[in-house]
Design a protein around this motif. Structure first.
Motif, short mmCIF file in Angstrom:
data_model
loop_
_atom_site.label_atom_id
_atom_site.label_comp_id
_atom_site.label_asym_id
_atom_site.label_seq_id
_atom_site.Cartn_x
_atom_site.Cartn_y
_atom_site.Cartn_z
N ASP A 131 0.92 -1.33 -0.14
CA ASP A 131 0.07 -0.13 0.09
C ASP A 131 0.86 1.29 -0.05
O ASP A 131 0.60 2.48 -0.54
CB ASP A 131 -0.84 -0.24 1.15
N ALA A 132 1.85 0.97 0.84
CA ALA A 132 2.92 2.38 0.83
C ALA A 132 3.56 2.62 -0.52
O ALA A 132 3.73 3.71 -0.90
CB ALA A 132 3.64 2.32 1.84
N SER A 133 3.93 1.41 -1.20
CA SER A 133 4.55 1.78 -2.51
C SER A 133 3.86 2.25 -3.55
O SER A 133 4.39 2.60 -4.47
CB SER A 133 5.36 0.43 -2.85
N LEU A 134 2.30 2.10 -3.38
CA LEU A 134 1.79 2.60 -4.40
C LEU A 134 1.10 3.89 -4.27
O LEU A 134 0.26 4.26 -5.15
CB LEU A 134 0.28 1.45 -4.50
N GLN A 135 1.41 4.53 -3.10
CA GLN A 135 1.05 5.90 -2.79
C GLN A 135 2.02 6.83 -3.38
O GLN A 135 3.24 6.68 -3.47
CB GLN A 135 1.01 5.96 -1.56
N PRO A 136 1.58 7.98 -3.97
CA PRO A 136 2.50 9.00 -4.28
C PRO A 136 3.27 9.63 -3.17
O PRO A 136 2.89 9.53 -2.09
CB PRO A 136 1.51 10.09 -4.67
N PRO A 137 4.62 10.02 -3.53
CA PRO A 137 5.09 10.16 -4.92
C PRO A 137 5.89 8.80 -5.13
O PRO A 137 6.55 8.86 -6.34
CB PRO A 137 6.12 11.20 -4.68
N VAL A 138 5.79 7.74 -4.46
CA VAL A 138 6.36 6.43 -4.93
C VAL A 138 6.10 5.71 -6.16
O VAL A 138 7.05 5.31 -6.98
CB VAL A 138 6.28 5.60 -3.56
N MET B 260 6.86 -0.26 -11.57
CA MET B 260 6.33 -1.01 -10.50
C MET B 260 5.01 -1.56 -11.05
O MET B 260 4.38 -2.43 -10.44
CB MET B 260 5.87 -0.06 -9.38
N GLU B 261 4.81 -1.36 -12.60
CA GLU B 261 3.51 -1.80 -13.09
C GLU B 261 3.44 -3.26 -13.20
O GLU B 261 2.24 -3.88 -13.26
CB GLU B 261 3.23 -1.13 -14.30
N GLY B 262 4.36 -4.05 -13.22
CA GLY B 262 4.48 -5.33 -13.68
C GLY B 262 4.78 -6.24 -12.37
O GLY B 262 5.01 -7.42 -12.34
N VAL B 263 4.67 -5.34 -11.03
CA VAL B 263 4.76 -6.14 -9.73
C VAL B 263 3.73 -7.14 -9.49
O VAL B 263 2.58 -6.77 -9.67
CB VAL B 263 5.10 -5.44 -8.53
N ARG B 264 4.15 -8.38 -9.38
CA ARG B 264 3.09 -9.47 -9.00
C ARG B 264 2.74 -9.82 -7.45
O ARG B 264 1.79 -10.14 -7.19
CB ARG B 264 3.52 -10.81 -9.77
#
Length: 584
Positions: free
Chosen positions: A98-105, A110-114
């Motif tokens: 959840d933290a990695s998908l929040q701005p500005p991260v 990261m779009e292909g992370v499974r």
């Protein structure tokens, strides 16, 4: 005689030596020019290879920095929440996601992370958030992470802080995290190229505490990162590119260590002659990098361009020089042969003239001194003097005709002529000379034939053909002479009983000075110009001359002329025909 021959050959040998020396110097200069061109090209190619190496080094540095920055920005949030003394407060994999998908991260890589994971070093427990990985993938991630701490070093500085003066105040970080704590590994698992990125946090004693990471598709991870690098840097100095777009001259390829392309800068492949290979550090998956300079544009990066090969031009120049030297040597040999033929001609003519002159002088002295006792002897002496005088006249006319032919001044005055009477007159004129060789002349003359010829030239043609037949045939032979009409041609043929003329030499016998090999070695005299005069005079009459085998053995020399009708007999004489190249 041998000394004279040596003196004549000495200048020729010197000239040949000079020509060969010139050829050798040309070859040496060509080799030096080729070597200089090859050296220049090698230097230019080294410069281009250095440019490619510099671009590869730039790519390595900037790609490493970009990967490190990307991983720091991704992992910094969960790391700030790790308390070495309170494991229960450590963020879960879901918190990390959840933290990695929040701005500005959030970023394209990261779009292909499974799935995201947390590895607890206390009990080697692994927790996962996201897609459920296969057992093989999970085992690969676990093994990869568990092998990493052995290469980490504990820094001397134990206190680390994060934050900023304009926002939250700096706080002490209760764990050790260094640049080499951020690790990326790439490999092919379950038939797909995968990347696992993770960070290892340690306590102040250097013991690993917890590792956070994620698994993603290798291409979707690498392409955005390398695209950012390529968009911010030209990899080569702008002054070197000189207005050339980087993608037009430079190609970048990133590959997994064991194969498999994850990034390619060019939209299409182009031929490359200058390629440099490099690889990222182990901490960034040891990805292999290939930087290539386009072979057809790369020379524009070198001052003066990449020199072209001079080999074809130099080989052509050397071949031309060799050809000219060969032609000069051949021409020189021909000149020597011609000079020798002229010497032989003068010697032959001198011999031919000396014999009748000696006969005339001998019998003239006998007559003057009254040493001949009977009238019959005196008549025979007068007859011999007359025959030798005719022979001298024939020889002189031949020499004069040949001289005119050599200078292109031979002319004929062609007029309709009764061939039978002229032929008979020529045969009668030659009869005394035939008796000297005890030869008999048998003639077959078709009456009523008319041709437009020069009477003087016709007599010379017939006499030369008869002289050739008598001279090179056996003693006491019978020479056959025939005059006949065949269609629109009047044909004259002379047959001897000699050895004949080889087929390979039948065209050469009409050339000046030419004598068959056996004739040059025989005792038969001759100047070597008789048949050449025949050929020249026949050509001036628009006729033809050739040699063929005689029916009964020997040679048959044939000439023909255009035939005229009886109504043209007695018509005015035609204008004189000059020889080719004659001047008025």
């Amino acid at each position: 005689m041998k000394h004279g021959s040596a003196r004549r050959s000495s200048p020729s040998a010197v000239l040949i030596a000079l020509l060969l020396l010139a050829l050798g110097m040309t070859g040496l200069l060509a080799y030096q020019a080729l070597d200089a061109g090859r050296t220049h090209r090698a230097a230019a190619e080294r410069a281009l290879s250095d440019y490619a190496s510099f671009a590869a080094w730039q790519l390595n540095q900037q790609a490493s920095q970009e990967l490190l920055s990307a991983m720091i920005s991704t992992f910094i949030v969960p790391l700030t929440r790790v308390n070495a003394y309170d494991p229960s407060s450590w963020p879960s994999p879901a918190d990390f996601r959840d933290a990695s998908l929040q701005p500005p991260v959030p970023a394209k890589y990261m779009e292909g992370v499974r799935f995201f994971f947390r590895f607890d070093w206390r009990d080697s427990a692994m927790a996962v958030a996201g897609e459920t990985p296969s057992p093989r993938v999970l085992r690969w991630v676990r093994d990869t992470v568990s092998r990493s701490p052995g290469r980490l070093e504990t820094p001397a500085m134990r206190t680390q802080a994060f934050g900023s003066t304009d926002r939250n105040p700096a706080r002490q970080l209760g764990i050790i995290v260094t640049n080499d704590s951020y690790i990326a590994t790439i490999d092919s698992i379950d038939g797909r190229l995968r990347v696992v990125c993770y960070v290892i946090s340690r306590d102040f004693d250097g013991r690993p505490l917890v590792t956070y990471g994620f698994e993603t598709d290798a291409r979707s991870f690498a392409q955005p990162l390398f695209a950012d690098v390529m968009s911010r840097s030209t990899l080569l100095p702008p002054s070197l590119l000189r207005g050339i777009h980087r993608d037009s001259v430079l190609s970048v390829v990133a590959m997994a260590p064991h194969g498999g392309e994850v990034y390619h800068s060019a939209s299409r492949a182009f031929p490359s002659a200058f390629t440099v290979l490099d690889s990222l550090d182990d901490g960034f998956g040891s990805m292999r990098l290939a930087v290539s300079l386009r072979s057809d544009i790369a020379p524009r990066l070198v001052v003066g361009g990449l020199p072209r090969s001079r080999l074809p031009m130099l080989l052509g120049l050397f071949a031309l020089t060799a050809g000219l030297v060969s032609a000069a040597v051949v021409q020189m040999r021909r000149q020597q042969q011609l000079a020798q033929l002229r010497v032989d001609f003068v010697s032959g003519v001198s011999h031919e003239l000396r014999t009748p002159l000696a006969q005339i002088r001998l019998f003239a002295e006998l007559l003057r001194n009254g040493q001949l006792r009977s009238e019959q002897e005196r008549e025979r002496s007068f007859s011999i003097i007359d025959e030798e005088s005719q022979r001298l006249t024939y020889l002189v006319e031949n020499v004069l005709a040949f001289a005119r032919s050599e200078h292109g001044r031979n002319t004929v005055v062609a007029e309709p002529l009764a061939m039978d009477s002229e032929m008979q007159a020529a045969i009668d004129a030659f009869a005394p000379l035939a008796r000297v060789r005890r030869a008999k002349i048998r003639s077959s003359i078709q009456p009523g034939l008319v041709a437009r010829v020069d009477a003087r030239a016709l007599r010379q043609i017939v006499v030369n053909l008869l002289d050739n037949a008598v001279k090179y045939g056996p003693l006491g032979q019978t020479v056959s002479v025939e005059l006949s009409g065949k269609g629109d041609r009047v044909v004259i043929s002379v047959e001897d009983k000699g050895p004949g003329v080889p087929k390979g030499e039948r065209d050469k016998v009409w050339e000046p000075y030419y004598r068959l090999g056996r004739e040059a070695e025989s005792a038969a005299g001759g100047s070597g110009i008789g048949l050449s005069i025949v050929g020249e005079l026949v050509r001036l009459h628009a006729g033809r001359a050739w040699v063929e085998d005689a029916a009964g053995g020997g040679a048959r020399f044939v000439v023909d002329f255009p035939r005229e009708s009886h109504s043209d007999y007695g018509a005015p004489a035609a204008e004189p025909k000059p020889a080719a190249g004659a001047t008025a």
